[in-house]
Scaffold this motif. Sequence first.
Motif, short mmCIF file in Angstrom:
data_model
loop_
_atom_site.label_atom_id
_atom_site.label_comp_id
_atom_site.label_asym_id
_atom_site.label_seq_id
_atom_site.Cartn_x
_atom_site.Cartn_y
_atom_site.Cartn_z
N PRO A 89 10.95 77.01 33.51
CA PRO A 89 10.03 77.77 32.81
C PRO A 89 9.65 78.95 33.54
O PRO A 89 9.25 79.78 32.90
CB PRO A 89 8.92 76.85 32.29
CG PRO A 89 9.26 75.57 32.25
CD PRO A 89 10.55 75.36 33.35
N TYR A 90 9.88 78.80 34.73
CA TYR A 90 9.24 79.81 35.76
C TYR A 90 10.23 80.84 35.96
O TYR A 90 10.10 81.94 36.58
CB TYR A 90 8.66 79.42 37.06
CG TYR A 90 7.51 78.36 36.64
CD1 TYR A 90 6.23 78.79 36.22
CD2 TYR A 90 7.56 77.14 36.77
CE1 TYR A 90 5.10 77.94 35.96
CE2 TYR A 90 6.75 76.19 36.52
CZ TYR A 90 5.53 76.50 36.08
OH TYR A 90 4.30 75.89 35.88
N ARG A 91 11.53 80.35 35.93
CA ARG A 91 12.95 81.15 36.28
C ARG A 91 13.24 81.97 35.25
O ARG A 91 13.89 82.99 35.30
CB ARG A 91 13.80 80.30 36.81
CG ARG A 91 13.68 79.56 38.17
CD ARG A 91 14.89 79.00 38.87
NE ARG A 91 15.00 77.77 37.94
CZ ARG A 91 15.88 77.47 37.25
NH1 ARG A 91 16.75 78.63 36.95
NH2 ARG A 91 16.08 76.23 36.61
N LEU A 92 13.05 81.25 34.00
CA LEU A 92 13.48 82.04 32.76
C LEU A 92 12.53 82.68 31.82
O LEU A 92 11.55 82.24 31.95
CB LEU A 92 14.27 80.83 31.67
CG LEU A 92 15.25 80.21 32.47
CD1 LEU A 92 15.72 78.93 31.33
CD2 LEU A 92 16.55 80.75 32.85
N ALA A 93 12.90 83.95 31.25
CA ALA A 93 12.07 84.68 30.78
C ALA A 93 11.88 84.26 29.33
O ALA A 93 12.74 83.55 28.75
CB ALA A 93 12.57 86.25 30.65
N ASP A 94 10.91 84.66 28.52
CA ASP A 94 10.55 84.27 27.14
C ASP A 94 10.77 82.63 26.83
O ASP A 94 11.44 82.39 25.73
CB ASP A 94 11.43 85.08 26.67
CG ASP A 94 11.27 86.90 26.59
OD1 ASP A 94 10.10 86.97 26.97
OD2 ASP A 94 12.16 87.35 26.30
#
Length: 410
Positions: free
Chosen positions: A230-235
């Motif tokens: 969740p912190y590495r991927l956007a949206d």
Amino acid sequence: MFMKSTKQPRPRRQRLRGLARGAGRALALPGRLAGRNVDITLALVAALLFSIAWPTLPLTNAVTPSLLPVVALWEVGPLLLARARPLLAWGLALAVGVGFWASRSALPDWPMPWPVVYFLVLLALLVGVCLRAPWPEVLIAIGGTGAVFGVVLDGDLKNWAWGQAVLAIVALLVRWLILSRRQLAREAELGEVERARRAVLEERSMIARELHDVVAHHMSLIVVQAQSAPYRLADVDAATREEFTSIERSARAALTEVRGVLGVLRSDEGERLVAPVPGGGDVASLLASAQAAGMPLTWDALPPTLGDVPAAVGLAAYRIVQESLSNASRHAPGEACHVRIDADEEALHLFVANAIGADSLPAEGGGGSGLLGMRTRAEAVGGDLTAGREADRWQVSARLPLAGGRPAGA
């Protein structure tokens, strides 16, 4: 799925004693047969000596002809007790000799008060006591025989009092040799057991290393990736974030169980568990976790006594349901699955069914070893399991007797 043993731990010495007792039980029948053969041999020897003593007795001692068979039987009869009761046989023979000496005189040309057959029988029984009886009885037999020889025999025949002591010493040396050989054999057997145990421990350590290097490593990566996604991927929306959280929880649970298996494999006792073993009370959380992961799963109300079943039965039920759900999600993804668990006073009944396509599942015996593992778990607690295609669904049915395991918390 990984399997963990539910047996109670047994220390190393207890395992070795158990193996020794198992070897003793395996050798019990040959030992009985050997004892029977010795008894038969003694009976044959006694019969042979009786046939010699009867006709030769009038040549050495003054005995009424009608008493010849009786006296001959007294001479050789104690031999029949030589194996079972060596000291009693020796005592009876010595009493017969003393009574014979006091009541029946030898002929003038015969130097001894006893016939040769009796003399041989008494010495043979002395040897039997030295070979088989406890040490106090051995001392009694040696001292008693020497005292009687010293009183009864005359002249140079008194040297037999020392001669029987030498014979007894030789018999004791033979006894020591036999016992030392047996001890060496036992030590060799225990050495083989110890070497086999070390080989098993080395094999288990190798398996533990492989599990750690392969499974535990990759499961740890899954946990880290699911936690950081969740912190590495956007949206990333809330539903996706929850999906990653569910993946993380499942991976952590699997990693915990893998660590438990590693603890079992690395333990010298072979049964110590690092992580708690799941049981019947954990089936509800297993079903809820599978449903939360997106599996179209439904289940009937679980029996209120499911958490109180014996630990082995609860573990078997948990693993069977777990493997069935894993097979359904792997071979028939997206298809509806239903679980029903019933319990009565005698057994726990499991039923897992999922819809399948035309060629979703392999035939039994193909693919992996999941079905074999489930059946093995059911049979380990005295139950049975069937699995197969029924029309348009695949179903697993198991019966687990409640008497097949120990109480929960044992």
